[in-house]
Write a protein that holds these residues in place. Structure first.
Motif, PDB file in Angstrom:
ATOM      1  N   SER A 260       8.860   5.610   3.596  1.00 49.84           N
ATOM      2  CA  SER A 260       9.566   5.062   2.438  1.00 49.84           C
ATOM      3  C   SER A 260       9.699   6.136   1.362  1.00 49.84           C
ATOM      4  O   SER A 260       9.008   7.162   1.400  1.00 49.84           O
ATOM      5  N   MET A 261      10.561   5.895   0.399  1.00 48.03           N
ATOM      6  CA  MET A 261      10.667   6.823  -0.715  1.00 48.03           C
ATOM      7  C   MET A 261       9.354   6.883  -1.497  1.00 48.03           C
ATOM      8  O   MET A 261       8.997   7.915  -2.055  1.00 48.03           O
ATOM      9  N   GLN A 262       8.615   5.776  -1.535  1.00 46.03           N
ATOM     10  CA  GLN A 262       7.299   5.788  -2.182  1.00 46.03           C
ATOM     11  C   GLN A 262       6.353   6.746  -1.472  1.00 46.03           C
ATOM     12  O   GLN A 262       5.550   7.439  -2.099  1.00 46.03           O
ATOM     13  N   ASP A 263       6.452   6.795  -0.135  1.00 48.25           N
ATOM     14  CA  ASP A 263       5.636   7.752   0.624  1.00 48.25           C
ATOM     15  C   ASP A 263       5.975   9.183   0.214  1.00 48.25           C
ATOM     16  O   ASP A 263       5.095  10.026   0.054  1.00 48.25           O
ATOM     17  N   VAL A 264       7.258   9.452   0.058  1.00 50.93           N
ATOM     18  CA  VAL A 264       7.695  10.792  -0.338  1.00 50.93           C
ATOM     19  C   VAL A 264       7.188  11.122  -1.734  1.00 50.93           C
ATOM     20  O   VAL A 264       6.730  12.243  -1.996  1.00 50.93           O
ATOM     21  N   LEU A 265       7.258  10.144  -2.646  1.00 54.05           N
ATOM     22  CA  LEU A 265       6.774  10.372  -4.008  1.00 54.05           C
ATOM     23  C   LEU A 265       5.298  10.754  -4.001  1.00 54.05           C
ATOM     24  O   LEU A 265       4.881  11.704  -4.672  1.00 54.05           O
ATOM     25  N   ARG A 266       4.509   9.999  -3.229  1.00 51.78           N
ATOM     26  CA  ARG A 266       3.076  10.288  -3.170  1.00 51.78           C
ATOM     27  C   ARG A 266       2.818  11.650  -2.543  1.00 51.78           C
ATOM     28  O   ARG A 266       1.964  12.411  -3.017  1.00 51.78           O
TER      29      ARG A 266
END
Length: 209
Positions: free
Chosen positions: A33-39
């Motif tokens: 997910s984009m959240q994974d990329v952010l983290r």
């Protein structure tokens, strides 16, 4: 407000792409997910979305980088007269891609082949990425045809050798090597080079019968 330098912008973009590449290689494109990329990148949503609006844009940028590195490596090879033999060219290109900006992360050399398989799979449903891949493939074919023509002029291949056929086979050799690494574990690039040298040394003799 202080003006942000281009070097800072480039470094931030690099940080995002590296984080996305690690996620895609580790978990696959659709499971990321984009959240994974952010983290993974250690950045806020605003910082990431300033550069990329979606996962699709991220993987397209990663594919563009890989092809840019490949084009540069081949351009260097074709400037030599005659060009190096295929085992040298392919070894050089693969090393430059693996070690370049679009290459491996955190010293995990098999990460790049896994990432490339994700890119290939995504082209089956993403028209923009498919167009990028087709353009890159056409460029590689044209470059290899140019290399084969140089081999022909230097007397290294038979006058009737089909340049486009040779180009497709050599590209397929690299694709197969990358797939082997992704599916079965790391294989030294020297293995590919030794195998090509062995094939090039074959004495086919009189094949008229």
């Amino acid at each position: 407000m202080a003006r942000v330098s281009q070097a800072h912008l480039d470094a931030r973009r690099r940080q995002i792409l590296d984080g996305a590449a690690r996620c895609f290689a580790r978990n696959g494109f659709h499971a990321t997910s984009m959240q994974d990329v952010l983290r993974e990148a250690g950045l806020s949503a605003g910082a990431v979305y300033r550069y990329f609006s979606s996962k699709e844009e991220l993987i397209e940028a990663i594919a563009d980088e890989a092809f840019s590195t490949i084009r540069t490596a081949f351009a260097e090879a074709v400037r030599e007269t005659p060009p190096p033999l295929p085992d040298v060219i392919l070894g050089r290109v693969i090393r430059q891609v693996y070690e370049g900006p679009a290459g491996t992360s955190e010293g995990d050399r098999p990460a790049f082949p896994r990432l490339i398989l994700q890119v290939w799979a995504e082209t089956l449903r993403n028209e923009r990425l498919s167009a990028t891949l087709h353009e890159g493939y056409a460029t590689l074919r044209a470059t290899w045809i140019e290399v084969v023509e140089s081999y022909r002029k230097a007397g290294l291949v038979r006058p009737d050798a089909p340049a486009d056929d040779l180009a497709r086979v050599l590209i397929g050799t690299v694709q197969g090597f990358i797939a082997q690494q992704a599916l079965f574990g790391e294989v030294d690039i020297e293995v590919l080079q030794r195998g090509l040298r062995a094939l090039m040394s074959m004495d086919v003799g009189d094949r008229s019968s």
